[in-house]
Design a protein around this motif. Structure first.
Motif, short mmCIF file in Angstrom:
data_model
loop_
_atom_site.label_atom_id
_atom_site.label_comp_id
_atom_site.label_asym_id
_atom_site.label_seq_id
_atom_site.Cartn_x
_atom_site.Cartn_y
_atom_site.Cartn_z
N LEU A 110 50.89 57.83 13.31
CA LEU A 110 51.47 57.48 12.00
C LEU A 110 52.01 56.06 12.11
N ASN A 111 51.91 55.32 11.04
CA ASN A 111 52.34 53.91 11.04
C ASN A 111 53.63 53.73 10.26
N ILE A 112 54.54 52.96 10.85
CA ILE A 112 55.73 52.54 10.08
C ILE A 112 55.60 51.06 9.82
N GLU B 169 42.67 36.82 11.24
CA GLU B 169 41.44 37.24 10.54
C GLU B 169 41.60 38.61 9.89
N ALA B 170 42.62 39.35 10.31
CA ALA B 170 42.77 40.76 9.90
C ALA B 170 43.04 40.95 8.42
N GLY B 171 42.74 42.14 7.94
CA GLY B 171 43.18 42.54 6.61
C GLY B 171 44.64 42.98 6.71
N GLY B 172 45.38 42.94 5.63
CA GLY B 172 46.80 43.33 5.65
C GLY B 172 47.68 42.14 5.99
N THR C 240 53.54 50.39 14.70
CA THR C 240 54.48 49.77 13.76
C THR C 240 53.84 48.50 13.24
N GLY C 241 53.84 48.35 11.91
CA GLY C 241 53.21 47.17 11.31
C GLY C 241 54.17 46.01 11.35
N ARG C 242 53.67 44.84 10.95
CA ARG C 242 54.58 43.70 10.84
C ARG C 242 55.55 44.04 9.73
N GLY D 44 43.17 51.47 12.16
CA GLY D 44 44.46 50.92 11.71
C GLY D 44 44.91 51.58 10.42
N ALA D 45 46.23 51.71 10.27
CA ALA D 45 46.77 52.30 9.04
C ALA D 45 46.32 51.49 7.83
N LEU D 46 46.02 52.18 6.75
CA LEU D 46 45.59 51.52 5.52
C LEU D 46 46.57 51.86 4.41
N GLY D 47 47.69 51.14 4.35
CA GLY D 47 48.72 51.41 3.36
C GLY D 47 48.21 51.20 1.94
N GLY D 48 48.62 52.07 1.04
CA GLY D 48 48.23 51.93 -0.36
C GLY D 48 46.86 52.51 -0.66
N VAL E 85 40.48 48.64 20.80
CA VAL E 85 40.45 47.87 19.55
C VAL E 85 41.07 48.68 18.41
N GLN E 86 41.60 47.96 17.43
CA GLN E 86 42.04 48.60 16.18
C GLN E 86 41.27 47.94 15.03
N LEU E 87 40.65 48.77 14.19
CA LEU E 87 39.87 48.27 13.05
C LEU E 87 40.49 48.79 11.76
N GLY E 88 40.62 47.91 10.77
CA GLY E 88 41.13 48.34 9.48
C GLY E 88 40.09 48.17 8.39
N THR E 89 39.66 46.93 8.19
CA THR E 89 38.72 46.64 7.09
C THR E 89 37.45 47.48 7.18
N ARG E 90 36.89 47.61 8.40
CA ARG E 90 35.64 48.36 8.54
C ARG E 90 35.82 49.83 8.13
N GLY F 288 41.91 42.57 14.36
CA GLY F 288 41.68 41.38 13.55
C GLY F 288 40.30 40.83 13.78
N GLY F 289 39.39 41.15 12.85
CA GLY F 289 38.05 40.58 12.94
C GLY F 289 37.08 41.39 13.78
N ILE F 290 37.40 42.66 14.02
CA ILE F 290 36.49 43.50 14.80
C ILE F 290 35.83 44.50 13.85
C1 LIG Z 1 43.86 47.87 2.93
C2 LIG Z 1 44.64 47.64 4.18
C3 LIG Z 1 45.92 48.20 4.28
C4 LIG Z 1 46.67 48.02 5.46
N1 LIG Z 1 47.90 48.61 5.56
C5 LIG Z 1 48.60 48.54 6.72
C6 LIG Z 1 49.83 49.24 6.87
O1 LIG Z 1 50.32 49.93 5.97
N2 LIG Z 1 50.48 49.10 8.06
C7 LIG Z 1 49.98 48.34 9.10
O2 LIG Z 1 50.61 48.25 10.16
N3 LIG Z 1 48.79 47.68 8.98
C8 LIG Z 1 48.10 47.78 7.83
N4 LIG Z 1 46.88 47.15 7.72
C9 LIG Z 1 46.29 46.47 8.92
C10 LIG Z 1 45.31 47.41 9.65
O3 LIG Z 1 45.98 48.57 10.10
C11 LIG Z 1 44.65 46.71 10.84
O4 LIG Z 1 45.58 46.32 11.82
C12 LIG Z 1 43.85 45.49 10.42
O5 LIG Z 1 43.10 45.79 9.26
C13 LIG Z 1 42.91 45.06 11.55
O6 LIG Z 1 42.15 43.95 11.19
P1 LIG Z 1 40.70 44.07 10.47
O7 LIG Z 1 40.99 44.28 9.04
O8 LIG Z 1 40.06 42.76 10.74
O9 LIG Z 1 39.98 45.22 11.10
C14 LIG Z 1 46.12 47.27 6.55
C15 LIG Z 1 44.83 46.72 6.42
C16 LIG Z 1 44.09 46.89 5.27
C17 LIG Z 1 42.71 46.29 5.20
#
Ligand SMILES: Cc1cc2nc3c(=O)[nH]c(=O)nc-3n(C[C@H](O)[C@H](O)[C@H](O)COP(=O)(O)O)c2cc1C
Length: 316
Positions: free
Chosen positions: A70-72, A144-147, A97-99, A19-23, A192-197, A173-175
């Motif tokens: 790429l994520n918008i 449960e997800a980050g972001g 596309t993010g929320r 998953g995209a990690l903005g910032g 699956v999409q993972l961000g935090t891991r 979310g939570g994987i």
């Molecule tokens: C630090 C951080 C930044 C994130 N930034 C974005 C973002 O810019 N756009 C977006 O669509 N999701 C963003 N997310 C959500 C992740 O892409 C992903 O969907 C989410 O982390 C999945 O849940 P998980 O954290 O439980 O793995 C972000 C998550 C984190 C932890």
């Protein structure tokens, strides 16, 4: 064994999306490592100028010849238009596309250019709308997800989205490991999409204090807060955030709440690591690994889990 419809749609080997990690800096290194390992790396666009975005795309291409996305994050119409222009001009073919502002017609805009679009959805209602707008798949993301997060947990959300749409569903979310991957497939998701891991990897540009907070945090240590963007973002809790919630519940005046919120936002800028964005899976992360190893390990371990489940289901 884990070749799903998602792999065909995205042209990837394993149904694992980073998953995209903005910032967070280091987007190209992380995205390329995940794509090189057979998953799909995704660059964030949040807070980047057009020039930075074009540089990140070029850098990623120099590190991998595999597909990446790429994520918008649909902050507002001007942002969407600006990032979509870069996507089209740079020939990016996959977009998540993010929320954000749900009124932005991001899917239709990108589909006009033949781009594969996967919106993140927090509810069944949202998923159905994205399918009607032409999305190729949806990423159902639990609270449960980050972001940015909604209110529905992944376990009930994913199968209900699977039942409601006919396009592929990715679970988020939570994987955090192979168990989550197998569980998501059992719920009917095709990936699956993972961000935090992935935040806690060598390639991620998360700062050392941020990585330290992730390694220390338990599953109880995150909370959603609206103070960073006006919508709920899940972050690792801090005494100041908890104080803000206490004040709000106690009926504090909007000016008082905003004064504390602005102090917290400044504190986050001054000390990276404070109020790190992360999901509830954070309690499971005990080491910093390489992103490629993580993908490989998830697939190997998922294979073993399936063999075990198979033997349970076999003739007794
Ligand atoms: C630090 C951080 C930044 C994130 N930034 C974005 C973002 O810019 N756009 C977006 O669509 N999701 C963003 N997310 C959500 C992740 O892409 C992903 O969907 C989410 O982390 C999945 O849940 P998980 O954290 O439980 O793995 C972000 C998550 C984190 C932890």
């Amino acid at each position: 064994m884990f070749h799903t419809q998602l792999c065909d749609i995205l042209g990837i080997r394993y149904p694992i999306i980073q998953g995209a990690l903005g910032g967070i800096s280091g987007g190209p290194q992380l995205a390329a490592a995940v794509s090189n390992a057979g998953g799909l790396g995704v660059l964030a666009s949040f807070n980047l100028t057009d020039k930075q975005l074009r540089e990140e795309i070029a850098r990623t291409r120099s590190l991998t010849d595999r597909p990446f996305g790429l994520n918008i994050f649909a902050v507002n119409a001007a942002f969407v238009k600006r990032v979509a222009k870069v996507i089209v001009e740079e020939g990016v073919t996959i977009v998540t596309t993010g929320r954000g502002d749900p009124r932005q017609p991001v899917v239709a805009l990108l589909k006009e250019h033949g781009i594969t679009v996967l919106p993140v959805v927090p509810t069944v209602r949202h998923a159905v709308r994205m399918e009607a707008e032409g999305a190729d798949a949806v990423i159902a993301s639990g609270t449960e997800a980050g972001g940015h997060v909604g209110t529905v947990c992944s376990l009930p959300l994913i199968p209900q989205v699977v039942d409601a749409v006919s396009i592929p569903v990715v679970a988020a979310g939570g994987i955090g490991d192979a168990r989550g991957l197998v569980a998501a497939l059992a719920l009917g998701a095709c990936g699956v999409q993972l961000g935090t891991r992935f935040l806690a990897t060598h390639e991620s540009g998360a700062t050392l204090p941020q990585k330290r907070r992730i390694l220390e945090a338990t599953e109880e240590d995150t909370m959603p807060t609206p103070i960073f963007s006006g919508k709920n973002v899940r972050v690792i809790r801090s005494p100041e955030l908890e104080e803000w919630v206490r004040m709000q519940r106690g009926g504090a005046a909007p000016q008082e709440l905003e004064a504390l919120a602005s102090q917290i936002r400044q504190g986050r800028r001054d000390s990276p690591g404070v109020n790190t964005t992360a999901g509830q899976i954070v309690g499971m992360i005990k080491d910093i690994e390489s992103a490629g190893d993580l993908v490989g390990k998830m697939i190997d371990e998922a294979t073993l889990i399936c063999q075990r489940l198979n033997s349970l289901a076999g003739p007794g």
